[in-house]
Design an enzyme around this catalytic site. Structure first.
Site, PDB file in Angstrom:
ATOM      1  N   LYS A 129     -34.426-120.095   3.087  1.00  0.00           N
ATOM      2  CA  LYS A 129     -35.114-119.089   4.024  1.00  0.00           C
ATOM      3  C   LYS A 129     -36.511-119.712   4.128  1.00  0.00           C
ATOM      4  CE  LYS A 129     -32.975-114.619   2.544  1.00  0.00           C
ATOM      5  NZ  LYS A 129     -33.206-113.553   2.001  1.00  0.00           N
ATOM      6  N   SER A 173     -31.387-107.833   2.259  1.00  0.00           N
ATOM      7  CA  SER A 173     -32.552-108.335   2.047  1.00  0.00           C
ATOM      8  C   SER A 173     -33.574-108.320   3.498  1.00  0.00           C
ATOM      9  CB  SER A 173     -32.629-109.965   1.941  1.00  0.00           C
ATOM     10  OG  SER A 173     -31.744-110.582   3.090  1.00  0.00           O
TER      11      SER A 173
END
Ligand code: ADP
Length: 734
Positions: A679, A636
């Site tokens: 996140k 990611s």
């Protein structure tokens, strides 16, 4: 309780006898003066003045071992007989008793000083101390369960709901009366069976013919069918065949007045679970039915999945486990799988090894004294590391209800039923968990908390607990919300609550210390942010993002680690060299590949991003991700790396307070990422203003609570080009 250690008794008694004989033989009280109650009789070693060796003392002290042996035989015989009696009286299953008696017979032939004797006795001792069949009664009051879960935990609605559903299913399964069908063409037999089985609490239906039975079997799922063998048209064996076809789990008992060995064998072959001859005894029927249904009950109990709580440290996994034990009124046991290095720690050592011991599971079950505790196994995701043997198969043997009814620990060497234990696993992340294990688990995800949630949990749970534990109940300090936000922001950086609780404890201890100073005024004090700073010292964390300036070639990324979300900075520089890509810092293999793919993509689309064609020639590119506490890996970071490179090649500074996450393919597609909630929480903690996420993560964003979404500007992108103007500042004038 039979748990008293016979070995210990034997040894203590031997010591005592030896001590007494030493004293009696070696020291004789001064003749004529000794009276009961004299001081030297009260102490183990009398004063020197009255010590006098007797004549036989040395003889006694240096006696030959054979004499000792003769003396020892009698008490040892008694000891073995006592053990034998305890084995007989214990609630062990017959097979375990048999093994114990055999071992006792073996031991009886050995010399008591031999190590095998000790090993044998310790083993029998261990078997006796296991809680064979001893269990606590479950409290299945769901209303109460909900109250306890709500009392102990703030929020976590989804997880609590799932736990209650799990308990509800167990309750239904275990409390549902069994449905029985009695098939007999003889009215009296039918009536009798109906009567005794209804009295036993079963739901009983009857059928007078095989045909009628077939109809009923098709419409109702019975747990047990008792059928006569000889009937007109459709006989018992046909009923049996039909039951097995419609519902293979249904048990069947055949009853007949024409019992022959052949018919019995044939019935058993076709799947009957028992066979009763007419005229039958009531007791016989009761026993056969209860045996058949016991198996059925066990099957029903075991069919649930194994719960696994997944989430960063300090998010309440253990305390949920404790609450479940509290609601069910079961014991709670917890072991960590992370430290286990060897299969033997789960399955035990064989007795032939020196210092052999049972595995952790059996040890803990013995310690709790019940066969049905709530057994939490922590950190199943850390199990594979450095484990000798196959961790997944060792664990499945313990966890899998199909196998654990006959769990055989190498030390015990006889099966122990673990099917009543409620196992709960915990993990920080699921990636490293072996697939066969993952397959059997139901994952309940606990994610990190927002600052507001942390404040509420602190006020309702953590502070009252710390006040109690630090003896401040009479003058409880009043923490303000600002004080808590200061602790959360300046002294902790975590998804969960562990450090927050630790810091609150630290403040409470400091206040306690003030209270015990001479002349201190003991009163409930208001604890605001200033007091927090005073007690906890200089702040430990800074908003790395908000407090740093924007720079060329440095972007902010969001990563998901086992301790929750985190931010990383990706740094890129360019220097004279030989067209090489240098990668350093805490990059895992996948991250390195992402870096290479990002660079290749940019080189092949340089003009689209305003990158001068010649900037790659004769240069080395260096990408560095400064090491954090935990090495990060995963695909990611692709978008973050690509953006750092664009910033570097175009000379446009990248905004620190815009954080990125997204996987970039070689052809420029942006793929969705995992851990969006974690996140975004990490972004908030670090003071980020805006985040850039793949468009394909839109659904993950939509399910987030409004307060998380509204705390940040969220940009969803489909291509890298869309992120350029969000992240990069205009190029400074040349
Ligand atoms: P984990 O097992 O996930 O590492 P713990 O269960 O040890 O976390 O939780 C750490 C502390 O935070 C415990 O004192 C626990 O009671 C508390 N805690 C965590 N989540 C909550 C919650 N939702 N409500 C109340 N207390 C909580």
């Amino acid at each position: 309780m039979i748990m008293i250690s016979y070995m210990t008794i034997a040894r203590k008694r031997d010591c005592y006898i030896l001590q007494q004989s030493l004293l009696a033989n070696f020291f004789e009280p001064p003749r004529g003066k000794a009276r009961l109650g004299d001081s030297h009789r009260l102490s183990l070693f009398p004063p020197k003045s009255i010590m006098r060796p007797t004549r036989g003392a040395f003889m006694g002290f240096f006696r030959k071992p054979q004499d000792d042996k003769r003396e020892q035989v009698q008490p040892l015989q008694e000891e073995l007989e006592t053990l034998r009696g305890s084995v007989e009286a214990s609630s062990m299953p017959a097979s375990a008793k048999e093994v114990s008696v055999k071992e006792l017979d073996r031991v009886a032939k050995m010399h008591p000083d031999s190590s095998d004797y000790t090993i044998g006795i310790t083993y029998i001792d261990y078997l006796l101390s296991m809680p064979w069949g001893v269990q606590t009664e479950d409290n299945l009051d769901l209303q109460r369960a909900q109250e306890i879960l709500d009392q102990d935990h703030f929020g976590l609605q989804g997880v609590k709901e799932r736990i209650l559903e799990y308990l509800a299913v167990r309750t239904l399964r275990t409390q549902r009366p069994f449905r029985l069908l009695v098939v007999d063409d003889e009215a009296i037999a039918r009536k009798n069976l109906d009567h005794i089985l209804t009295k036993e609490g079963y739901q009983v239906a009857t059928a007078a013919t095989g045909m009628e039975a077939l109809e009923l079997i098709r419409s109702t799922p019975f747990d047990l069918v008792l059928t006569d063998l000889k009937m007109e048209k459709v006989d018992g064996l046909q009923v049996l065949a039909h039951v097995k076809e419609v519902n293979p789990d249904t048990r069947v008992i055949l009853i007949t007045g024409y019992a022959t060995v052949d018919s019995a064998v044939q019935a058993m072959k076709q799947g009957a679970s028992d066979y009763i001859a007419k005229p039958f005894q009531l007791e016989e029927v009761r026993a056969a039915v209860s045996k058949a249904l016991e198996r059925r009950r066990q099957e029903q109990e075991i069919k649930g999945p194994i719960l696994c709580f997944v989430g960063p440290p300090g998010t309440g996994k253990t305390s949920l486990g404790r609450s479940i034990a509290k609601t069910l009124e079961r014991r709670f046991v917890r072991i960590s799988l992370a430290g286990l290095k060897d299969e033997a720690e789960i399955r035990g050592h064989r007795r032939t090894y020196a210092g052999a011991m049972p595995g952790r599971i059996i040890q803990e079950i013995r310690r709790t004294g019940y066969v049905n505790p709530v057994f939490m196994m922590d950190e199943v995701d850390k199990l594979g590391q450095e484990f000798k043997g196959d961790p997944a198969s060792a664990l499945l043997e313990v966890l899998d209800p199909e196998q654990n009814r006959r769990f055989t620990d190498h030390y015990l060497d006889i099966p122990f039923d673990l099917s009543k234990v409620m196992f709960i696993l915990t993990a920080n992340i699921t990636d490293p968990v072996p697939a066969p294990l993952l397959d059997r688990m139901e994952l309940l995800t606990l994610s990190g908390y927002t600052d507001e949630e942390k404040v509420q949990i602190a006020l309702r749970h953590l502070i009252p607990r710390q006040i109690r534990e630090n003896g401040l109940s009479d003058f409880p300090p009043q923490f303000t919300e600002e004080a808590l936000l200061r602790i959360i922001g300046d002294y902790t950086r975590e998804a969960g609550l562990r450090n927050l609780e630790r810091e609150i404890a630290s403040v409470c201890r400091k206040i306690a210390r003030e209270f015990v100073k001479p002349d201190a005024k003991r009163e409930s004090i208001r604890t605001g942010p200033e007091q927090v700073s005073l007690y906890l010292g200089p702040r430990r964390y800074y908003h790395e993002v908000a407090e740093e300036g924007d720079r060329v070639g440095v972007t902010t990324g969001l990563v998901w680690t086992e301790s929750g979300g985190d931010i990383v900075f990706v740094e890129a520089t360019l220097m004279k060299g030989r067209n090489e890509l240098i990668l350093t810092g805490s990059l895992g293999d996948i991250m390195k590949e992402s870096a290479q793919a990002s660079l290749s993509f940019l080189r092949s689309h340089a003009t689209r991003f305003g990158i001068p064609e010649d900037c790659f020639r004769g240069r080395d590119i260096h990408i560095h991700v400064p090491a954090g506490a935990i090495p990060k890996d995963g695909p990611s970071a692709g978008v973050t790396i690509a953006m750092a490179l664009i910033s570097l090649f175009t000379g446009r500074p990248a905004r620190r307070d815009v954080a990125l996450t997204g996987e970039l393919t070689l052809t420029g597609r942006i793929l969705p990422v995992a851990g969006v909630r974690e996140k975004l929480l990490a972004a908030q903690r670090a003071g980020v203003q805006a985040v850039v996420l793949p468009r394909k993560n839109q659904v993950d964003v939509e399910v987030l609570p409004q307060r998380i979404r509204s705390a940040l500007r969220i940009h969803l992108i489909e291509s890298l080009a869309e992120a350029v103007d969000i992240v990069l500042q205009p190029a400074p004038p040349a």
